[in-house]
Enzyme design. Sequence first.
Site, mmCIF file in Angstrom:
data_model
loop_
_atom_site.group_PDB
_atom_site.id
_atom_site.type_symbol
_atom_site.label_atom_id
_atom_site.label_comp_id
_atom_site.label_asym_id
_atom_site.label_seq_id
_atom_site.Cartn_x
_atom_site.Cartn_y
_atom_site.Cartn_z
ATOM 1 N N LYS A 153 -2.629 6.558 1.363
ATOM 2 C CA LYS A 153 -2.523 6.935 2.779
ATOM 3 C C LYS A 153 -1.581 8.129 2.880
ATOM 4 C CE LYS A 153 -2.394 4.641 7.263
ATOM 5 N NZ LYS A 153 -3.678 5.164 7.745
ATOM 6 N N ARG A 200 0.843 -1.206 0.000
ATOM 7 C CA ARG A 200 0.000 0.000 0.000
ATOM 8 C C ARG A 200 0.877 1.256 0.000
ATOM 9 N NH1 ARG A 200 -4.457 0.483 4.573
ATOM 10 N NH2 ARG A 200 -2.621 0.905 5.845
ATOM 11 N N GLU A 207 -16.163 6.005 4.620
ATOM 12 C CA GLU A 207 -15.379 5.474 5.729
ATOM 13 C C GLU A 207 -15.315 6.480 6.874
ATOM 14 O OE1 GLU A 207 -11.129 5.048 4.949
ATOM 15 O OE2 GLU A 207 -11.331 6.415 3.255
HETATM 16 N N1 PLP Z 1 -9.333 4.360 6.557
HETATM 17 C C1 PLP Z 1 -8.556 5.342 7.052
HETATM 18 C C2 PLP Z 1 -8.866 6.738 6.666
HETATM 19 C C3 PLP Z 1 -7.487 5.020 7.910
HETATM 20 O O1 PLP Z 1 -6.715 5.983 8.410
HETATM 21 C C4 PLP Z 1 -7.243 3.675 8.244
HETATM 22 C C5 PLP Z 1 -6.128 3.326 9.114
HETATM 23 O O2 PLP Z 1 -5.083 2.963 8.702
HETATM 24 C C6 PLP Z 1 -8.075 2.690 7.700
HETATM 25 C C7 PLP Z 1 -9.102 3.072 6.862
HETATM 26 C C8 PLP Z 1 -7.861 1.246 7.992
HETATM 27 O O3 PLP Z 1 -6.740 0.731 7.352
HETATM 28 P P1 PLP Z 1 -5.906 -0.460 7.992
HETATM 29 O O4 PLP Z 1 -6.885 -1.518 8.335
HETATM 30 O O5 PLP Z 1 -4.964 -0.864 6.921
HETATM 31 O O6 PLP Z 1 -5.237 0.067 9.193
HETATM 32 C C1 COI Z 2 -4.034 3.333 11.511
HETATM 33 O O1 COI Z 2 -4.947 2.667 11.954
HETATM 34 O O2 COI Z 2 -2.911 2.855 11.302
HETATM 35 C C2 COI Z 2 -4.222 4.738 11.189
HETATM 36 O O3 COI Z 2 -3.450 5.251 10.454
HETATM 37 C C3 COI Z 2 -5.366 5.442 11.776
HETATM 38 C C4 COI Z 2 -5.066 6.755 12.412
HETATM 39 C C5 COI Z 2 -4.146 6.677 13.583
HETATM 40 C C6 COI Z 2 -4.685 7.789 11.431
#
Ligand code: PLP
Ligand code: COI
Length: 339
Positions: A184, A82, A220
């Site tokens: 991200k 990612r 989301e």
């Molecule tokens: N959506 C957003 C905006 C986030 O910041 C996160 C956190 O990382 C997620 C979704 C969930 O992603 P992940 O499950 O890879 O942590």
């Molecule tokens: C994560 O879950 O890793 C995130 O980035 C969420 C938040 C702390 C920005």
Amino acid sequence: MGHESINWDTLGFDYIKTDKRYLSHWRDGAWQEGTLTEDNVLHISEGSTALHYGQQCFEGLKAYRCKDGSINLFRPDQNAQRMQRSCSRLLMPHVPTEQFIEACKQVVKANEHFIPPYGSGGALYLRPFVIGVGDNIGVRTAPEFIFSIFCIPVGAYFKGGLKPNNFVISSYDRAAPNGTGAAKVGGNYAASLMPGSEAKKNSFADCIYLDPQTHSKIEEVGSANFFAITADGKFVTPKSPSVLPGITRLSLIELAQSRLGLEVVEGDVFIDKIDEFKEAGACGTAAVITPIGGISYKDKLHVFYSQTEVGPVTQRLYKELTGVQSGDVEAPAGWIVKV
Ligand code: PLP
Ligand code: COI
């Protein structure tokens, strides 16, 4: 703060300076050999693109202490990939998957004493990032980059961990229809600061964003993905080019199908149909699974399973996911990397 003074049972999600972080520079077309350093302050050019034009991206993943004392990283290859996609979107060089995972391991090993103990509910949160640095002023990609990973012991991100929280639908957007929502990158989070702060002022855990094109579909949470469970037991989660493709979301899709035998629907989640859901939740690395007690939309609170109790499907998903992460439940092939 030394690890000796940490109370593992009351950890939240706050910055703590741990012992070592990984640092690597990209210069002359290549990543230099990475090193571990005690210094948590970066010294970068005032012209750095990360400071002016938001040329930066980050990741979040966790290391878990297992019952037998070993340490698990959860799907770091997915975070590496990612981050490569985020880098592509912002014209930054890729960090190879192997280097990314090796750097994660080095940081975890160097800060092993900061890993919350097995059974405490906490984990070591790793924050990898890539930033554009070096002397520059025009709107263009940076001449140099930094890839770094630091880590912090963390507990629950939202209040109470596996406790229902209320969320509010935002009238702002965090990303544009063909913008950077799926990457991200810091800009998405900068855009979410004011709506998130307003939500918290009004006693909500965070806000939920609708699709930026029509404002009719749930996308989301500002810091996690959204899922819901229908009355007939389907696992539903939004699919959209402006949603961050979460690794927790992806893992829940796979676990819901293969372990819980649920039908999974990835698609449009219309905001005016949410009363059809029996349970709802926010999922992410920091959020883990946070049950959504209710969603406020146009001044009406739509309550799901309960404001105080966690729905049965959410509970089963939580148990399966956290069991896999901490090594108590057998993981699907390739999901766990031992440190
Ligand atoms: N959506 C957003 C905006 C986030 O910041 C996160 C956190 O990382 C997620 C979704 C969930 O992603 P992940 O499950 O890879 O942590
Ligand atoms: C994560 O879950 O890793 C995130 O980035 C969420 C938040 C702390 C920005």
